[in-house]
Enzyme design. Structure first.
Site, short mmCIF file in Angstrom:
data_model
loop_
_atom_site.label_atom_id
_atom_site.label_comp_id
_atom_site.label_asym_id
_atom_site.label_seq_id
_atom_site.Cartn_x
_atom_site.Cartn_y
_atom_site.Cartn_z
CG HIS A 22 -76.81 -1.84 -85.44
ND1 HIS A 22 -77.76 -1.20 -84.66
CD2 HIS A 22 -76.80 -1.18 -86.63
CE1 HIS A 22 -78.30 -0.20 -85.33
NE2 HIS A 22 -77.74 -0.17 -86.54
CD GLU A 75 -77.01 2.65 -92.18
OE1 GLU A 75 -76.72 2.20 -93.30
OE2 GLU A 75 -78.04 2.31 -91.55
#
Length: 270
Positions: free
Chosen positions: A11, A89
C-alpha cells in the site's frame, strides 16, 4: 500444466508510516497525500497490464491503493476487487497506534529481535505465515479450477491463454530480467493476478516462497533483498508454475522484487 503471473504491491504511504507509528490491523489509517500520489504513480506504471483478478486486504490503506491503481488502468477500471482479511497486516496487539521505538524497547526487554518478538495480543510470525499460505493455496486452486473450466469449454478451439510476453504482464525496466526461463518456448498464462497488501505480511509471504517453495531469484537479487521490507507501493512479480500438476507444490520464479521505478521523480508532500 498451468502458470500464472502474480504481482504483489504494498500500500501507499500513510501519515503513521511517515511518523513510524505501528498500524497493524487495529489502526485503519488512510493514505497520506504522498500515499495517494504513490498509488496514482503505480497505476500509471501498470496501466497497460491486463490483470484478470484483483485481491486486496480489507484495510483502508490497501483499498485506497488498489483504487488508485485500477482507476488508471486501460483495461481493468471496472474490475471487481475481492477484499480478503487474510491479506491484512500482521496484528501487533498492544503496540498498535504506538511508536515503533516502543515495540523495539519491548523486544529488547524480552531479549528478542524485533521482527521475532510478539507483543501481547499480537500475531506470531508463524501465524502470519499461515495466513499467507492459506490465501496463496486458495488463489492457486482458484486459478487451476478456472483454467480447467476454460480448457473444457475451448476444446477444439484456439487457446485462450493470456499473451505471455512479460512486457504485457509487467512493465519491466532495463535493469530487470526480461523473460521467463522455459525449456519449451514461452507457455501461456492462465491468469495475471494483482494483490495489494502490507509490508510485514508480504515479507512473510515472500519468505514462504523462498524457504518452502524454493523460489528462484534473478541473478541480481540477493536473499537479503528478498527479505527486506517492501517500500510503499513497491512491486514484486512472480510466475507461479504448476508444471508437475495440481497435486505437487508449484514452482515459483521471482522476476523482480520491490520495484519502485514508478516513484522516480515523485515529490514527497511535506
Amino acid at each position: 500444466m498451468a502458470r500464472f503471473a502474480l504481482t504483489v504491491v504494498r500500500h501507499g504511504e500513510t501519515r503513521f508510516n511517515k511518523e513510524k507509528i505501528i498500524q497493524g490491523q487495529g489502526v485503519d489509517e488512510p493514505l497520506s497525500e504522498t500515499g495517494f500520489k504513490q498509488a496514482a504513480a503505480a497505476g500509471i506504471f501498470l496501466n497497460n497490464v491486463k490483470f484478470t483478478h484483483a485481491f486486496s486486504s480489507d484495510l483502508m490503506r490497501t483499498k485506497q491503493t488498489m483504487h488508485g491503481i485500477l482507476e488508471r488502468s486501460k483495461f481493468c477500471k471496472d474490475m471487481t476487487v475481492k477484499y480478503d482479511s487474510r491479506l491484512r497486516e500482521r496484528k501487533y496487539g498492544v503496540v498498535e497506534g504506538k511508536a515503533l521505538s516502543e515495540l523495539r524497547a519491548m523486544a529488547k526487554a524480552a531479549r528478542e529481535e524485533c521482527p521475532v518478538f510478539t507483543p501481547p495480543g499480537g500475531e506470531t510470525l508463524d501465524q502470519v505465515k499461515m495466513r499467507g499460505i492459506d490465501f496463496f493455496e486458495f488463489l492457486c486452486q482458484l486459478i487451476l479450477k478456472e483454467a480447467d473450466q476454460k480448457e473444457q469449454f475451448s476444446q477444439g478451439s484456439p487457446s485462450n491463454c493470456l499473451e505471455t510476453s512479460l512486457a504485457e504482464i509487467f512493465p519491466l525496466g532495463k535493469n530487470h530480467s526480461s523473460k521467463v526461463n522455459s525449456d519449451s518456448g514461452i507457455p501461456g498464462l492462465a491468469a495475471s493476478v494483482l494483490v495489494v497488501s502490507h509490508g510485514a505480511y508480504m515479507r512473510s509471504l515472500f519468505d514462504y516462497f523462498l524457504t518452502d517453495l524454493k523460489c528462484s531469484l534473478p541473478a541480481t537479487l540477493s536473499r537479503s533483498e528478498l527479505m527486506s521490507v517492501t517500500p510503499n507501493t513497491g512491486m514484486s512479480l512472480f510466475i507461479i508454475n504448476f508444471e508437475e500438476g495440481r497435486e505437487v507444490k508449484p514452482t515459483v520464479q521471482c522476476i523482480c522484487m520491490n520495484l519502485q521505478d514508478h516513484l522516480n521523480g515523485l515529490t514527497e508532500t511535506r
